[in-house]
Design an enzyme around this catalytic site. Structure first.
Site, mmCIF file in Angstrom:
data_model
loop_
_atom_site.group_PDB
_atom_site.id
_atom_site.type_symbol
_atom_site.label_atom_id
_atom_site.label_comp_id
_atom_site.label_asym_id
_atom_site.label_seq_id
_atom_site.Cartn_x
_atom_site.Cartn_y
_atom_site.Cartn_z
ATOM 1 N N ASP A 17 0.872 -1.160 0.000
ATOM 2 C CA ASP A 17 0.000 0.000 0.000
ATOM 3 C C ASP A 17 0.922 1.227 0.000
ATOM 4 O O ASP A 17 2.116 1.115 0.319
ATOM 5 C CB ASP A 17 -0.879 -0.043 1.251
ATOM 6 C CG ASP A 17 -1.670 1.227 1.459
ATOM 7 O OD1 ASP A 17 -2.308 1.680 0.506
ATOM 8 O OD2 ASP A 17 -1.624 1.767 2.585
ATOM 9 N N ASP A 19 -0.082 5.195 0.902
ATOM 10 C CA ASP A 19 -0.307 6.131 2.007
ATOM 11 C C ASP A 19 -0.396 5.383 3.332
ATOM 12 O O ASP A 19 -1.190 4.456 3.481
ATOM 13 C CB ASP A 19 -1.608 6.903 1.790
ATOM 14 C CG ASP A 19 -1.582 7.715 0.515
ATOM 15 O OD1 ASP A 19 -1.028 8.823 0.540
ATOM 16 O OD2 ASP A 19 -2.107 7.241 -0.511
ATOM 17 N N ASP A 178 -1.617 -0.567 6.183
ATOM 18 C CA ASP A 178 -1.787 0.022 7.508
ATOM 19 C C ASP A 178 -3.232 0.073 7.966
ATOM 20 O O ASP A 178 -3.523 0.654 9.016
ATOM 21 C CB ASP A 178 -1.205 1.441 7.524
ATOM 22 C CG ASP A 178 -2.038 2.403 6.681
ATOM 23 O OD1 ASP A 178 -2.290 2.078 5.496
ATOM 24 O OD2 ASP A 178 -2.434 3.459 7.194
#
Length: 240
Positions: A17, A19, A178
């Site tokens: 991922d 961001d 995240d």
């Protein structure tokens, strides 16, 4: 070449991922959205609140920041989305930086010969620009962001396409993220779900959404996953 570290699982490729995983972009995202909201007289939000507004693509971000009675106005959302993309293009690298330890982790994976890719719900042009400006050329096999012909995460299609391009099966992909969206994406694709705690969401969210392993810092990766490449990758598959 095989790297032995007594890790619990093996992988042949890595998908990240963007961001909250590779980069801390929260302030630039928040500044850009707040600029648009201010221009239209809507309330703005503190930077930290954006941790729970991003993650499902730019359009969903705009819907989440609008007052409830405005979020369903498609014409308004379309207009503000276009303004946001223009604003974010100006702010995109004002404060955004890779997290501490990311460069070293990526370098080590490159030295191992591990193919890497980025899978994000950020709009494609922004994802490409960030990866081009912040990471060395050739770091990633491909960067897949939000595109009209591809469903957003947690749909697994993007990860499946990346696995195919890298010549591995989905179960051989270590997928890093995240948020719950990322953990669900990894699970939906059949990949190894690795939650990172240095990003936008909490450890509890990652655990509850099915993270196979939790990383407190990038270097922790090499104690959780054993990467195999070249001839040893074939041998490891046969042994399993």
């Amino acid at each position: 070449m095989q790297y032995f570290n007594r890790a619990a699982v093996t992988a042949k490729a890595a998908v990240f991922d963007l961001d909250g995983t590779l980069i801390d972009s929260l302030e630039d995202l928040a500044d850009s959205v707040n600029e648009v909201l201010t221009a239209h007289g809507f309330p703005t939000f503190e930077v930290d609140l954006y941790r729970y507004k991003v993650g499902n693509g730019s359009r969903k971000l705009i819907e989440r920041v609008l007052p409830e009675d405005k979020a369903g106005d498609e014409a308004l959302v379309d207009a503000l989305l276009a303004e946001y993309k223009e604003c974010y293009a100006r702010n995109i690298l004002n404060k955004t930086r890779p997290y501490a330890g990311i460069f070293n982790m990526l370098k080590r994976l490159q030295e191992m010969g591990v193919p890497m890719a980025v899978c994000t719900n950020k709009h494609q042009s922004a994802a490409e620009e960030i990866c081009r400006e912040l990471f060395a050329e050739g770091t990633f096999v491909e960067v897949i962001g939000d595109q009209p012909d591809l469903p957003r995460k947690p749909d697994p299609l993007k990860v499946l396409k990346l696995a195919e391009k890298m010549g591995v099966s989905p179960k051989e992909v270590a997928y890093f993220g995240d948020s719950s969206v990322d953990m669900e994406t990894a699970r939906n694709a059949g990949a190894i779900a690795l939650g990172v705690t240095w990003g936008f969401r909490t450890r509890e969210e990652l655990e509850e959404s099915g993270a196979r392993f939790i990383l407190e810092m990038p270097a922790d990766l090499f104690t959780k996953v054993e990467f195999v490449t070249g001839d040893d990758a074939s041998e490891a598959s046969e042994e399993k």
